[in-house]
Design an enzyme around this catalytic site. Structure first.
Site, PDB file in Angstrom:
ATOM      1  CD  GLU A  10      -2.994  -1.273   2.133  1.00 35.38           C
ATOM      2  OE1 GLU A  10      -2.932  -0.428   3.058  1.00 35.38           O
ATOM      3  OE2 GLU A  10      -3.830  -2.179   2.111  1.00 35.38           O
TER       4      GLU A  10
ATOM      5  CG  HIS B  99      -9.469  -5.980   1.436  1.00 34.85           C
ATOM      6  ND1 HIS B  99      -9.667  -4.632   1.231  1.00 34.85           N
ATOM      7  CD2 HIS B  99     -10.230  -6.605   0.501  1.00 34.85           C
ATOM      8  CE1 HIS B  99     -10.518  -4.450   0.239  1.00 34.85           C
ATOM      9  NE2 HIS B  99     -10.885  -5.642  -0.214  1.00 34.85           N
TER      10      HIS B  99
ATOM     11  CD  GLU C 120      -6.749  -3.216   0.696  1.00 36.30           C
ATOM     12  OE1 GLU C 120      -7.139  -2.068   0.936  1.00 36.30           O
ATOM     13  OE2 GLU C 120      -6.367  -3.995   1.593  1.00 36.30           O
TER      14      GLU C 120
ATOM     15  CD  GLU D 292      -8.155   0.976   2.492  1.00 33.89           C
ATOM     16  OE1 GLU D 292      -7.024   0.536   2.748  1.00 33.89           O
ATOM     17  OE2 GLU D 292      -9.194   0.455   2.904  1.00 33.89           O
TER      18      GLU D 292
END
Length: 703
Positions: free
Chosen positions: A172, A483, A502, A508
């Protein structure tokens, strides 16, 4: 023959035996692979595309712990060749039929000093290369520990790269676009904070890694069929531009505990001189095994809404109370004062069910329905959730009845807080609970550090856990959307109940400061190479402060591009992520989300350049309708496409959802215009895309 001449002949034979090359070509003969042994018995390979170097001489092998490594001292003892050409139909996917056509070379190597055998199997497709290590059952090598894998990808000089910082726990991060020579200088700024992260190097990179060479070759490096092995990263030698595999260590620092017979995942290299070919490649899927279970009739693509975005933005909460320091076995929630902001309550969820039913959505996802959310994050607790006990304001039975009456399914949410042992101890009970109350799919989560501490999200132990969950879910006919799990490697072919992942910065993050405007023009070339992403698009109110005045973040996209993402960001699991009240203000644009398919018979990439733009057309499964999506970066552009993918002799109506003339992802994101055109396969379109914008088109046959 004298002794000196005999010695020379024997030496020549030895050199030939240890250094001879094995060459194969792809079926279309545009790719050529050469496999060789250097004079010291080091196995190597190289790859060329249309005569141009893709990978220069690159070493192969593995370092082993506490014993002789499998990196040198080999002789070639066999070389087997074969060709395969077959077709198969995915349970769901971007196309109806996938061709699996390759030429294979399996080179068997024997280490002279140890008598150990290692086979390297290469498969050369028209669109790239896959290869893996295989270790037959043998007395000289039974149990072994991998210290490090030494697979190299020696590039032909400095290249433009679309990269993420190497990390054992998260993908991420925002993608950085730079030359490889600039990675070291940009790494610190690229490694932004995360709930769980373990960066390992100033030049470590993640896969899938997208590259563009100076002579115009597009190269993608990843892996396929990640099973019983740790996830691969890439360590960059930024002086020589050689990438070398770097595996994720477990709690003991080991990279893999193996027992023969065994094999590594496939290492993949997709290559073309056209960016669009990278997006249409099925190489990663083809290197995975067919489905593990015969009955797949219960696996259905899903379009859903859910109680999620209002919590991500801070408008509502997952937790029922504001109390902390909670133990589940010592609290009576019926005697605790609720906080008044808990979103997963029966009345509110019914509103989402009504909206889903009214607009033809399949399911409603509800997060925060179960006890434990007050005291879960960052505590490294072994026992956090039991996955079956609802909060007092969430009536499981009533919502099951209500949803069924509206022909809507409920989607389960299991946040593990990284406590893997706890999830596994509750897994059967949790899945039985889902069966009892009609939940057919689950969104799993692994936020935070892995418990037991020391393990990483991408080590071998965790890889086995994710796959165990898929197998267990299949037993209960449950689909899984994982996720914070490892990035996919095509395992959705083997486990088609893996309908989403994810494993990247999704929508998000638009509430956490924002994704770059070029983000969704890069992800199809990187994260989506291994499998679909639950990106959760469809945000119409791009100012987060409209829901939470304390949050000044905004979605780095125009409204029209949010529609395009349903096509460009492929997934059989698609969410309309915004709030029903917002959609009710834009029902004309919302119509595209209602119409767009989630399963496809065909896919055409009309335009593509990583980091700049992507335009894709897809044909709905079993129908004559097509849907087109186009996404561009912060520069904006005019997209020019042809409709030559349509059937000859037929007429269609194209409904175009486009950026308004003054649209801009920062200044005017909600400006859009809708118009209709009559089109045939001879039609062309020039369509303006605003900065951070795009367009979506539904193409319906005129009957």
């Amino acid at each position: 023959m004298n002794i000196s001449r005999l010695s020379l002949l024997l030496l020549c034979c030895l050199v030939w035996r240890t250094a001879r090359a094995e060459d194969i070509q792809s079926p279309n003969k545009q790719l050529t692979l050469s496999v060789n042994l250097q004079a010291d018995g080091v196995p190597t390979y190289s790859l060329r595309y249309k005569g141009r170097p893709v990978l220069k001489t690159s070493k192969l092998g593995l370092d082993l712990k506490g014993t002789t490594s499998l990196t040198s001292g080999f002789t070639q003892t066999a070389a087997e060749r074969r060709t395969a050409d077959e077709s198969w139909q995915p349970v769901w996917g971007e196309v109806k039929t996938i061709r699996n056509h390759y030429n294979e070379l399996a080179v068997t190597l024997t280490q002279t000093a140890t008598k150990r055998v290692m086979r390297v199997r290469f498969r050369l497709f028209d669109d790239g290369l896959g290869f893996r290590y295989e270790f037959p059952r043998q007395p000289e090598l039974a149990y072994f520990v991998v210290k490090e894998e030494r697979t190299q990808f020696a590039l032909n000089g400095d290249q433009k790269a679309f990269w993420l910082p190497g990390d054992y726990d998260t993908q991420e991060y925002s993608t950085v676009t730079s030359n490889l020579s600039e990675v070291r200088g940009k790494m610190k700024a690229a490694t932004t904070p995360n709930a769980s992260q373990t960066p390992f190097s100033a030049t470590g990179l993640q896969t899938p890694l997208m590259l563009k060479s100076k002579d115009g070759l597009y190269i993608n490096i990843h892996e396929a069929a990640l099973i019983d092995y740790s996830a691969m990263h890439l360590e960059l030698d930024d002086q020589n531009f050689v990438l070398e595999s770097h595996l994720t260590p477990d709690a003991a620092g080991d990279k893999g505990l193996l027992q023969t017979p065994c094999q590594s995942p496939w290492r993949t290299v997709i290559v073309s001189d056209k960016a669009a070919d990278i997006l249409t490649s099925k190489l990663v899927l083809n290197l995975n095994e067919p489905p593990k279970f015969k009955d797949t009739s219960w696996i259905k693509p899903v379009k859903y809404v859910g109680v999620w975005w209002e919590m991500i933005t801070g408008k509502s909460t997952w937790s029922y109370t504001n109390q902390e320091n909670i133990k589940l076995d010592s609290i009576d929630y019926t005697k605790v004062k609720p906080n008044g902001t808990h979103a997963a309550n029966t009345a509110h969820v019914k509103e989402y069910i009504d909206f889903a039913s009214q607009h033809g959505f399949d399911a409603v996802l509800v997060e925060g329905w179960n006890t434990g959310w007050e005291d879960w994050f960052g505590k490294h607790k072994d026992y956090v959730f039991d996955f079956v006990t609802p909060y007092p304001d969430f009536d499981v039975q009533e919502l099951q009845r209500y949803a069924a009456a509206k022909n809507v399914r409920m989607m389960m949410h299991h946040e593990t807080s990284g406590s893997v042992r706890n999830y596994e101890r509750h897994l059967d009970t949790a899945f039985q609970f889902m069966n009892k109350y009609g939940y057919t799919s689950v969104k799993t989560g692994y936020v935070g550090d892995i418990v037991p501490l020391g393990h990483k999200h991408y080590d071998q132990w965790m890889i086995n856990h994710y796959n165990y969950v898929l197998e267990k879910a299949a037993k209960y006919k449950i689909m899984v959307n994982g996720h914070e799990a490892v990035r996919p490697t095509g395992l959705s072919r083997t486990y088609p109940n893996l309908i989403g992942n994810e494993a990247a910065r999704g929508t998000e993050y638009e509430s956490f400061g924002g994704n770059n405007a070029d983000h969704t023009t890069i992800l199809p070339f990187t994260r989506l190479i291994g499998g679909p992403m639950d990106y959760t698009p469809g945000i119409f109110q791009t100012k987060v402060s409209a829901y939470n005045p304390q949050n000044n973040s905004f979605v780095h996209s125009t409204l029209a591009r949010q529609l395009a993402l349903y096509v460009t960001m492929y997934s059989p699991l698609q969410m309309a992520a915004d709030l029903p009240e917002t959609y009710n203000k834009h029902l004309d644009a919302f119509q595209f989300i209602k119409d767009v398919a989630v399963d496809w018979d065909d896919t055409k990439v009309l335009e593509a350049e990583p980091g700049d733009y992507v335009t894709i057309a897809r044909k709905a499964k079993g129908k004559s309708s097509w849907f087109i999506g186009s996404s561009c970066d912060e520069q904006g552009r005019t997209s020019t496409i042809k409709f030559d993918f349509l059937e000859p002799g037929k007429k269609y109506v194209a409904t175009i959802y486009a950026d308004g003339k003054d649209a801009h992802y920062e200044k005017n994101p909600q400006a859009y215009a809708i118009r209709k055109l009559n089109v045939t396969r001879k039609s062309k379109l020039a369509q303006y895309c605003a900065p951070g914008g795009g367009y979506a088109i539904s193409v319906m046959e005129v009957k």
